[in-house]
Design an enzyme around this catalytic site. Structure first.
Site, PDB file in Angstrom:
ATOM      1  N   SER A 185      -4.459  18.614 -29.771  1.00  0.00           N
ATOM      2  CA  SER A 185      -4.468  19.240 -28.453  1.00  0.00           C
ATOM      3  C   SER A 185      -3.963  20.664 -28.543  1.00  0.00           C
ATOM      4  CB  SER A 185      -3.563  18.459 -27.492  1.00  0.00           C
ATOM      5  OG  SER A 185      -2.188  18.676 -27.810  1.00  0.00           O
ATOM      6  N   ASP A 186      -4.314  21.455 -27.544  1.00  0.00           N
ATOM      7  CA  ASP A 186      -3.602  22.710 -27.353  1.00  0.00           C
ATOM      8  C   ASP A 186      -2.203  22.349 -26.857  1.00  0.00           C
ATOM      9  OD1 ASP A 186      -2.929  25.373 -27.123  1.00  0.00           O
ATOM     10  OD2 ASP A 186      -4.752  25.928 -26.053  1.00  0.00           O
ATOM     11  N   TRP A 187      -1.288  23.302 -26.922  1.00  0.00           N
ATOM     12  CA  TRP A 187       0.110  23.012 -26.626  1.00  0.00           C
ATOM     13  C   TRP A 187       0.278  22.606 -25.155  1.00  0.00           C
ATOM     14  CZ3 TRP A 187      -0.807  23.182 -31.236  1.00  0.00           C
ATOM     15  CH2 TRP A 187       0.145  23.239 -32.244  1.00  0.00           C
TER      16      TRP A 187
END
Length: 714
Positions: free
Chosen positions: A230-232
């Protein structure tokens, strides 16, 4: 056992021996930058680092000084896959090892829909082919250096406002032919070790929870075998993301995939232990690739270091200069001759400011920086040229910072910070005892997790420094400010007709000033070409009027007509077209030849060849661009011209000629057939146009496909 011994581990055996809790822990990060270790089974933790234009390392606050490369848009303007691959191998992979990072969170290959995107500087281009081939080169170079890449943001993350919630509504053809295409090409030609999902939704479903994108397209159709992270803070559920195929949630702070929530999801039969083990397997496979690729990182001390060499500095300077685009040069006013020029005026605050990159994940502390002012002054050293400077009109979004105006009592640049715990975790009262003292040379601080050990949850940082003496009195206003993101995209230039020469320099990184001076004074002959269209006005941009999120929806109303395709389709004259860029010499292109098209086993191939001649007086490099037009007999809507191949002729001497070949494959003649969910190639007469920019395609030929075909996969 050394951590890198995991390179020889049997992943199947590791999976069989994982407890449920260990498998759960592997599916989410630890802290901001690490994967989870399982010491019992010899599984080491792997560190990742932001890296679109340099490897920052762990720390936002007082980070390790690092090489800052030209932004992705600047790299896009080189149109040079060989150079970008060299950057990946010699600069990015090497820097990652110095930061003790096994995986780089880059490249970004989203499409530049609008100059208002907010992080446009992180993306290569408005064109999917140029974006995809440069992304593939970036991945190849870095991974050949033993360091993994994470291509991002998959997919439709083309603006920043409301990015975690908006729904990118994209037609099936535009999604496939424009927005997924760079990722598809990177997978075909480079096989990145990991891929990062975007924050947003696509056609109703968040990407991190989207099985159609992650499982069906990425894994099954394209054959991607790497890790999906995932992105952060870009995970919004437990069961949906696990079922969709998202392997790793990042970061490990405030995570959804806690042992408690995951076990609840198992007990409620929303997910199974088998699902969790499938996700954990991909994490283990990535760790093993890292152990095999660069064992010295895992076996090292984990400390971040800065190393500069003259060889690296020369490459940084070369890459920056190669990306600069000469947009205008009436009367051949450039290059400037230091033997004839008597006075140079440098106007603009950014000539002396530290403007070298965009913000966000691209921000880092540079190991060195040459400002435009210093670059020009250094280039004129030893001459009799007088250099004058004026700040001119102030052009910054926020008040200027003071890190270069402060000194400590010992004369160091910056100030001294003292950390103080509070009376308790919940108290707002600091204690007087100093927990830790350190020199701080920053005034823009994102402290995040970079606090002393054993400090209370709430704490204070006291800063002490002295303003440098100034030649005249002036007022200072101190305070805290919140800044927006910088942009690195196309711009309007309403004053362009008032200047005889114009050089566009993007964000160039550490070597900014030297590269600009090299171009201005003729040490480097510019060969950069615009990686996106410069409009005459904002209203001409393809996404104008439907770019912003409206009640959570972003409608990609320009559909297939992104960038230059829109300007051609609507017959709108841009300020500077896609692919445009001048040189200090001149070139002619001639004698376009096409080989006979070959269709066999659902593949297509054709080779175009053209002669490039340097008709000027100095050596230079030229970029040959090939565009394909669809058959006029097609019943479907297509862009009239699409970039399908390009090649760079390097350092061609005056009067010399070089024969250039450009290979076309099935991608050059394919479109997405929505009805059958396949790629399709129509029979008919195709046009081929070749030139030095999208509006100067002077050579024309055609070829005929007597029979069409369909294909799937990559």
């Amino acid at each position: 056992m050394a951590p890198s011994d995991f390179a020889k581990a049997n992943i199947d055996e590791i999976i069989d021996n994982l407890t449920t809790e260990e498998a759960i822990l592997l599916t989410a990060g630890v802290g901001f930058w690490h994967t989870h270790a399982v010491e019992r089974l010899g599984v080491p933790a792997v560190k990742v680092s932001d890296g679109p234009n340099g490897i920052r390392g762990n720390h936002f606050f007082m980070g390790t000084p690092a090489k800052c490369l030209p932004s992705a848009t600047a790299l896009g303007a080189t149109w040079d896959t060989k150079l970008v691959e060299e950057v990946g191998l010699k600069l990015l992979a090497a820097e990652a090892k110095l930061r003790a990072a096994s995986v780089v969170l880059a490249p970004t290959c989203n499409i530049q829909r609008s100059p208002l995107g907010g992080r446009s500087f992180e993306s290569f281009s408005e064109d999917p082919l140029l974006s995809g081939l440069l992304a593939a080169a970036y991945v190849r170079g870095t991974q050949n250096g033993g360091v993994g890449t994470t291509i991002k943001h998959f997919v439709g993350n083309d603006k920043e406002n409301d990015r975690m919630a908006y729904d990118s509504i994209i037609s099936a053809r535009a999604l496939r032919e424009i927005y997924l295409m760079p990722f598809m090409l990177a997978q075909k030609y480079a096989q990145p070790w990991s891929i990062m999902t975007a924050y947003n939704r696509v056609n109703g479903t968040h990407v991190s929870e989207n099985p159609a994108l992650i499982n069906d397209i990425l894994r099954k159709e394209w054959g991607f075998e790497g890790l999906v992270m995932s992105d952060w803070f870009g995970v919004y559920s437990v069961d949906h993301s696990i079922k969709a195929g998202l392997d790793l949630e990042m970061p490990g702070i405030n995570k959804w995939r806690s042992v408690d929530l995951m076990n609840r999801s198992i007990q409620s039969r929303k997910i199974t232990i088998r699902d969790i083990r499938a996700r954990a397997r991909k994490v283990l496979e990535l760790v093993q690739k890292c152990a095999q690729g660069a064992p010295e990182i895992l076996d090292g001390d984990g400390q971040e270091r800065t190393v500069e060499s003259e060889e690296d500095k020369a490459l940084m300077r070369k890459v920056a200069a190669e990306s600069i685009v000469l947009l205008k040069n009436e009367g051949a006013i450039l290059p400037l001759n230091s033997q004839k020029v008597t006075k140079v005026a440098i106007v603009g605050g950014n000539a002396k400011a530290n403007v070298l990159s965009g913000g966000g994940s691209a921000a880092l502390k540079s190991s060195y920086f040459v400002s435009p002012y210093d670059g020009i002054v250094n280039a004129l050293a030893g001459s009799n040229v007088e250099v004058t400077y004026s700040e001119g009109a102030r052009a910054y979004m926020t008040m200027p910072t003071l890190e270069n105006e402060l000194v400590t009592s010992s004369g160091e640049r910056g100030w001294i910070g003292s950390w103080h715990s509070h009376e308790s975790d919940d108290s707002l009262t600091p204690v007087e005892n100093v927990l830790e003292t350190r020199h701080i040379d920053e005034t823009r601080m994102f402290i995040s997790t970079s606090v002393p050990k054993n400090i209370t949850k709430r704490w204070s940082l006291r800063l002490r420094g002295t303003l440098k003496p100034r030649p005249y009195d002036c007022a200072f206003e101190f305070g805290l400010t919140a800044a927006g993101r910088a942009k690195g995209s196309s711009i309007t230039l309403p004053w362009v007709d008032k200047v005889p020469a114009l050089v566009h320099a993007w964000y160039l990184g550490n070597a900014t000033g030297d590269a600009i001076a090299d171009v201005l004074f003729g040490k480097h002959n510019p060969s950069g070409k615009l990686s996106l269209t410069f409009p005459k006005r904002l209203e001409d941009v393809p996404s104008y009027g439907h770019f912003h999120s409206e009640n959570g929806e972003v409608r990609y109303g320009e559909d297939l007509f992104v960038g230059y395709k829109h300007y051609q389709h609507r017959n709108i004259e841009p300020l500077f077209p896609f692919g445009f860029g001048l040189s200090y010499t001149t070139f002619t292109l001639s004698d376009l030849k096409l080989s006979a098209p070959v269709v066999a086993d659902k593949e297509f191939s054709l080779t175009a060849s053209v002669t490039v001649t340097n008709t000027g007086s100095v050596a230079g490099s030229e970029i040959v661009q090939l565009y394909v037009s669809p058959p006029a007999t097609s019943d479907l809507t297509h862009a009239a011209l699409q970039l399908r191949a390009f090649a760079k002729v390097r350092d061609l001497q005056p009067g010399a000629s070089e024969r250039v070949e450009l290979a076309l494959d099935k991608y050059a003649v394919s479109y997405w057939e929505e009805r059958f969910k396949t790629w399709a190639v129509e029979k008919g007469v195709y046009g081929v146009k070749v030139g030095a920019s999208s509006d100067a395609l002077i050579l024309n030929e055609t070829f005929v496909l007597s029979k069409g075909f369909e294909w799937t996969g990559i």
